[in-house]
Design a protein around this motif. Structure first.
Motif, PDB file in Angstrom:
ATOM      1  N   THR A  14       0.704  -1.029   0.026  1.00  0.00           N
ATOM      2  CA  THR A  14       0.034  -0.001  -0.170  1.00  0.00           C
ATOM      3  C   THR A  14       1.075   1.095   0.310  1.00  0.00           C
ATOM      4  N   LYS A  15       0.333   2.576  -0.043  1.00  0.00           N
ATOM      5  CA  LYS A  15       1.340   3.348  -0.139  1.00  0.00           C
ATOM      6  C   LYS A  15       1.516   4.073   1.182  1.00  0.00           C
ATOM      7  N   THR A  74       0.448   4.278  -7.111  1.00  0.00           N
ATOM      8  CA  THR A  74      -0.680   3.704  -5.697  1.00  0.00           C
ATOM      9  C   THR A  74      -0.709   2.617  -5.400  1.00  0.00           C
ATOM     10  N   LYS A 128      -7.354   0.233  -5.165  1.00  0.00           N
ATOM     11  CA  LYS A 128      -8.573   0.588  -4.256  1.00  0.00           C
ATOM     12  C   LYS A 128      -9.107  -0.378  -4.900  1.00  0.00           C
ATOM     13  N   ASN A 147     -13.016  -1.957  -6.087  1.00  0.00           N
ATOM     14  CA  ASN A 147     -14.197  -1.672  -5.593  1.00  0.00           C
ATOM     15  C   ASN A 147     -14.496  -2.834  -5.360  1.00  0.00           C
ATOM     16  N   ASN A 196      -3.685   5.040  -9.201  1.00  0.00           N
ATOM     17  CA  ASN A 196      -3.643   6.345  -8.771  1.00  0.00           C
ATOM     18  C   ASN A 196      -5.311   6.739  -9.161  1.00  0.00           C
ATOM     19  N   SER A 239      -8.168   4.616  -9.164  1.00  0.00           N
ATOM     20  CA  SER A 239      -8.828   4.110  -8.245  1.00  0.00           C
ATOM     21  C   SER A 239      -8.653   5.108  -6.469  1.00  0.00           C
ATOM     22  N   TYR A 240      -8.041   6.073  -6.438  1.00  0.00           N
ATOM     23  CA  TYR A 240      -7.943   6.505  -5.219  1.00  0.00           C
ATOM     24  C   TYR A 240      -8.818   7.842  -5.070  1.00  0.00           C
ATOM     25  N   GLU A 241      -9.377   8.518  -7.048  1.00  0.00           N
ATOM     26  CA  GLU A 241      -9.944   8.883  -7.089  1.00  0.00           C
ATOM     27  C   GLU A 241     -11.413   8.581  -7.042  1.00  0.00           C
ATOM     28  N   ASP A 270     -12.134   3.574   4.669  1.00  0.00           N
ATOM     29  CA  ASP A 270     -11.198   3.540   4.663  1.00  0.00           C
ATOM     30  C   ASP A 270     -10.839   2.234   3.711  1.00  0.00           C
ATOM     31  N   PRO A 271      -9.072   2.963   2.694  1.00  0.00           N
ATOM     32  CA  PRO A 271      -8.522   1.728   2.507  1.00  0.00           C
ATOM     33  C   PRO A 271      -7.922   0.870   2.813  1.00  0.00           C
TER      34      PRO A 271
END
Length: 416
Positions: A268-269, A303, A306, A308, A346, A348-350, A415-416
């Motif tokens: 993870t980041k 990153t 993430k 879904n 990246n 997937s975090y947006e 939360d991731p």
């Protein structure tokens, strides 16, 4: 939209659209594969995809070339009615130096183009009198280095997007040879820092007066050894690997400047940051021991993905209903690849994201000439279309099913 019959209607229409465009999709796939282009140099791929949709302007497709300030990025949009949700599909099309499409980005582009077409036209046929909606195809350059999607994020390409899709080819799993695809819904893709490190010393005659020099190549060797020892003390999911870009000019000159390029990966980041700090200490120690100075040049950081879960579950279900053998995740399968990184992480975090995997017959793994050959086969093209159908079915659900869209959003906001 929630009934079995609704899904069967979508599947039927999606397949009709893919049959309609199969020949043109095959042409695009071969054009991209046969002319590999490196990061931010994908001019032919860009132009060929835009030309395809120029020919479909009467169908309502709007073409934006050189999108979001990136010369080889593009955006094709289809909008029906007012308001409604938005789905996007990422088309990658950059290649690797010397070995062409050894990661199969021609197939990624083809599957996303196909899924975009199928989503837009299936929705138009089935729901045009009921809801407004938008579909978007984003041409995202430079995934193999340069972080094209990060430029698109900064430019606003994903604003207002309710779900974003793409699939990636891998070799057929040795433990499950009949498997077509997986939704890749756990930690297969790692967060990735990329750094170019330059050591600067002092030149001198290597035989007549070596004591007058400061050997920058010794700093490279020391850093390499430091990092090799560090590898014993990191988690199995963490990776550190690099190459020497410049090691000196001539044997009889003490090297005054040397450069290495390193990738640092972690699950993870959050866990990547302390690992990167440990790697930097290896470079600093090498510089201190040899008397060199050290400078860092950072590339785009990727990153982790993430994932879904509602999207993954829906894709897996739709693929199996259509007869395309699919599992939720290939991690742990014999022959299953893991440990790569992608700038789709990246994205997937947006917005809620999906980065599935599908499997092609090839004698080599990704980033080999054998994989390049496999990525250009007719069978691999067909497999990319099967996955396009699965993404399109899920894309239609996102646009038409309020309950499904809410579940996607709720999962994304965890939360991731």
């Amino acid at each position: 939209m929630q009934s079995v019959q609704d899904q069967q209607d979508i599947i039927q229409k999606v397949r009709e659209v893919l049959d309609k465009y199969e020949a043109r999709l095959g042409e695009i796939n071969q054009k991209i594969w046969s002319k590999p282009e490196l990061a931010f140099e994908e001019h032919s791929a860009h132009d060929n995809i835009c030309a395809l949709f120029d020919s479909l302007a009467d169908e309502g497709y709007v073409v934006k070339r050189h999108a979001y300030g990136v010369e080889t990025a593009l955006e094709i949009s289809y909008t029906h009615g007012k308001g409604g949700r938005v789905v996007a599909f990422n088309a990658e099309y950059d290649a690797l130096p010397g070995i062409g499409h050894a990661c199969g980005h021609n197939l990624i582009a083809t599957s996303s183009i196909a899924s975009f077409l199928a989503t837009a036209e299936a929705m138009k046929a089935l729901y045009s009198d009921k809801i407004g909606f938008s579909a978007r195809l984003l041409g995202t350059p430079a995934e193999e280095g340069g972080g094209g999607k990060l430029h698109l994020i900064d430019g606003g390409a994903y604003k207002g997007v309710d779900a974003c899709f793409m699939v990636h080819p891998f070799p057929v799993l040795s433990g499950a040879p009949d498997l077509l695809s997986s939704s890749s819904c756990t930690g297969q893709y790692l967060a990735n820092d990329k750094v170019e490190v330059t050591f600067t010393g002092k030149p001198a005659h290597a035989s007549a007066a070596p004591w007058e020099g400061i050997n920058a190549l010794d700093a490279v060797v020391a850093a390499y050894v430091n990092i090799s020892m560090l590898r014993q003390q990191i988690l199995p999911t963490q990776k550190i690997h690099g190459v020497v870009l410049r090691g000196g000019e001539r044997p009889n000159v003490i090297p005054a400047s040397t450069t290495v390029d390193y990738y640092i990966r972690s699950e993870t980041k959050k866990t990547l940051k302390p690992l990167t700090e440990r790697v930097l200490k290896c470079f600093e120690a090498a510089a201190m021991a040899t008397g060199c100075t050290v400078e860092y040049k950072w590339d785009a950081a990727y990153t982790d993905m993430k994932n879904n879960r509602p999207i993954c579950d829906s894709y897996t279900s739709a693929m199996n209903v259509m007869g395309y053998s699919t599992i939720l995740d290939a991690v742990g399968q014999e022959g299953g690849l893991s440990g790569g990184s992608t700038d789709m992480g990246n994205v997937s975090y947006e917005v809620p994201g999906f980065h599935g995997g599908f499997y092609i017959h090839t004698e080599g793994v990704n980033h080999t000439p054998h994989f390049t050959a496999g990525a250009g086969s007719e069978e691999s093209f067909k497999r990319s279309l099967y996955c396009a159908a699965g993404m399109a079915v899920v894309g239609c659900r996102v646009l038409a099913d309020d309950g499904f869209a809410k579940a996607i959003k709720a999962d994304f906001e965890k939360d991731p």
